[in-house]
Design a protein around this motif. Structure first.
Motif, short mmCIF file in Angstrom:
data_model
loop_
_atom_site.label_atom_id
_atom_site.label_comp_id
_atom_site.label_asym_id
_atom_site.label_seq_id
_atom_site.Cartn_x
_atom_site.Cartn_y
_atom_site.Cartn_z
N ARG A 167 2.82 9.21 5.40
CA ARG A 167 3.28 8.10 4.27
C ARG A 167 4.67 7.50 4.86
N CYS A 215 0.73 -1.21 -0.10
CA CYS A 215 0.02 0.00 -0.07
C CYS A 215 0.75 1.31 -0.10
N THR A 216 2.14 1.21 0.22
CA THR A 216 2.91 2.24 0.24
C THR A 216 3.98 2.43 -0.85
N LEU A 241 -4.78 5.69 -0.66
CA LEU A 241 -5.46 6.71 -0.13
C LEU A 241 -6.73 7.07 -0.71
N CYS A 252 4.14 5.30 7.68
CA CYS A 252 3.52 3.85 7.36
C CYS A 252 4.58 2.89 6.47
N GLY A 253 5.30 3.60 5.61
CA GLY A 253 6.13 2.92 4.88
C GLY A 253 7.46 2.64 5.42
N ARG A 277 -2.83 11.83 4.75
CA ARG A 277 -2.15 11.92 3.58
C ARG A 277 -0.52 11.90 4.21
N SER A 278 -0.28 12.54 5.40
CA SER A 278 0.89 13.22 5.68
C SER A 278 1.89 12.08 6.45
N TRP A 284 0.57 4.42 -2.55
CA TRP A 284 0.16 5.17 -1.64
C TRP A 284 -1.19 6.05 -2.25
N LYS A 285 -1.04 6.63 -3.43
CA LYS A 285 -2.17 7.42 -3.74
C LYS A 285 -3.49 6.60 -3.96
N LYS A 306 6.19 2.30 -4.46
CA LYS A 306 5.75 2.82 -5.92
C LYS A 306 5.58 1.61 -6.93
#
Length: 454
Positions: free
Chosen positions: A430, A402-403, A414, A433-434, A427-428, A410-411, A405
């Motif tokens: 990331r 989910c995080t 979200l 979370c990653g 959103r902030s 991420w997008k 690329k």
């Protein structure tokens, strides 16, 4: 057309039923008793919010966006040329492995409900209660019989469909569970001598941590917060695929976490004051449920009633998890094989029963198999594989998916998590979370092996 729950309440109760299990009502009270009562609870709640909640939102998002179970959700969402879909095999193995020992332990709960209901513990002393527990483990008939009964009844319920089977029965059991808990908690806190237990459980005293050290206590709280929600094997993701996009997923996850936490906290409120009232160590380990507490009920006024209600509550807590995971197994096999529902149900039932036999016999006929050293059982190995390997590694996989690329990203995560009305996923965070969450999960994974070999 994908099946749907009949209501939002159904989704929340069934998701909570999957998360609520023996980790809440069996492990939480004795681990809280061991590591300092209220102080441990505060640390546990902190990690539940910063660790368990974000991973739960990610599982739900993968399920809802793909409209599939973990069997095909990664196939649907992964970028072309990547291999995230291999995760399906870890999820399928995790669900089967969980049922391989969970069905036997759930059978113990129903068996002890029967023993209390028929008055087997009335007037029994501690030696007789210990003998009863050892006799249960030594009986292949009891272990196999109750395990098979748990599985057969579970699949019969699921045969009625998502709404008329799983949702209807889970709603009933969850409501009964919550009512039973409140009644038992009131009885426990009004016992003579329960005040000391309430102080221990509700008033933080950080000096109690010194006995074990901050490092051990913090890791225990992190592990409990992480494992209590059954994250990482797609057991919760499946329910994301059964709901619409009316509400944002953070709010849904918060409600499930709150319900899960309520059950764990009230379970402690049932067990710990009663232990103090009868001068029993609340940190006495897994035997607390099957040895120490029956000793309390045997010497309590109306103990037959209270003991029966307690093990009925324990049975419901375990069985809601089993129903949810069996539904996940069925859906995964159906999506992987293309079989119709009837064939999938029968095959799933046979597989779960056959795979559960080693655990059921591991305490008696096959007790000579000690895979993790002298005194260990087949169940110990199965539990270790799930709790210390598949759950943390699977959760790390969901977080990266989910995080990263080259994952779903991420997008996309979200966008799915924040579709609908309600609380937004920030959103902030990331980087947190990653990077931070995977590091915490890695520490939990390493700590599990460290404790085993140490």
């Amino acid at each position: 057309m994908r099946d749907r729950f009949s209501s939002r309440l159904g989704f929340i109760l069934i998701s909570a039923g999957c998360a609520i299990g023996l980790g809440n009502v069996w492990r939480f009270p004795y681990i809280t008793g061991k590591y300092g009562g209220a102080t441990f609870v505060l640390i546990y709640l902190f990690f539940l919010v910063i660790l368990g909640l974000p991973v739960m939102v990610m599982e739900y998002a993968v399920g809802r966006a793909s409209q599939k179970s973990a069997a095909l959700s990664f196939n649907v969402l992964e970028p072309k040329g990547t291999h995230w879909h291999w995760m399906k095999y870890m999820c399928l193995a995790g669900n089967f492995l969980l049922m391989m020992f969970y069905t036997t332990v759930c059978g113990w709960m129903f068996y002890y409900f029967y023993l209390n209901l028929t008055g087997r513990f009335i007037g029994a002393d501690q030696a007789q209660i210990l003998s009863q527990f050892q006799g249960m483990l030594a009986s292949p008939a009891v272990n196999l019989g109750f395990m098979i009964g748990v599985v057969v009844v579970g699949f019969y319920i699921l045969s009625k469909g998502l709404v008329n089977g799983l949702e209807r029965v889970s709603k009933f059991m969850m409501v009964c569970l919550l009512v039973l808990m409140v009644v038992l908690a009131i009885r426990s806190v009004t016992l003579p001598g329960a005040e000391a237990g309430l102080r221990y459980y509700l008033v933080p005293d950080f000096s109690k941590i010194q006995k074990y050290g901050w490092n051990e206590v913090v890791f225990a709280a992190m592990g409990q917060a992480f494992f209590t929600l059954s994250l990482g094997i797609g057991a919760l993701a499946i329910f994301g695929s059964f709901i619409d996009k009316t509400h944002r997923l953070t709010g849904e996850a918060i409600q499930v976490v709150c319900l899960d936490t309520f059950v764990a906290l009230v379970a402690g409120l049932i067990v710990i004051p009663a232990c103090f009232a009868y001068d029993i160590d609340p940190g006495s380990g897994p035997g607390l449920i099957f040895i120490s507490l029956p000793n309390i009920f045997a010497n309590m006024a109306g103990g037959r009633l209270w003991g029966s209600l307690f093990f009925l509550f324990m049975s419901f807590a375990a069985y809601t998890t089993i129903l949810a995971v069996l539904q996940n197994i069925m859906t995964m096999l159906e999506e992987l094989t293309g079989w119709d529902r009837k064939r999938t149900l029968k095959t799933s039932a046979v597989l779960v029963i056959v795979l559960s036999i080693p655990c059921a016999l591991g305490f008696n006929l096959w007790s000579f198999i000690q895979p993790m050293g002298a005194g260990s059982t087949i169940q110990d190995l199965e539990d270790f594989i799930v709790s210390n390997n598949l759950l943390p590694l699977g959760s790390m996989f969901y977080v990266f998916f989910c995080t990263a690329k080259n994952g779903w990203g991420w997008k996309n995560f979200l966008a799915e998590a924040n579709t609908g009305t309600g609380i937004r996923f920030p959103r902030s965070i990331r980087v947190y979370c990653g990077v931070v969450i995977p590091l915490i999960i890695l520490l939990i994974f390493i700590q599990g092996y460290w404790q085993m070999f140490a």
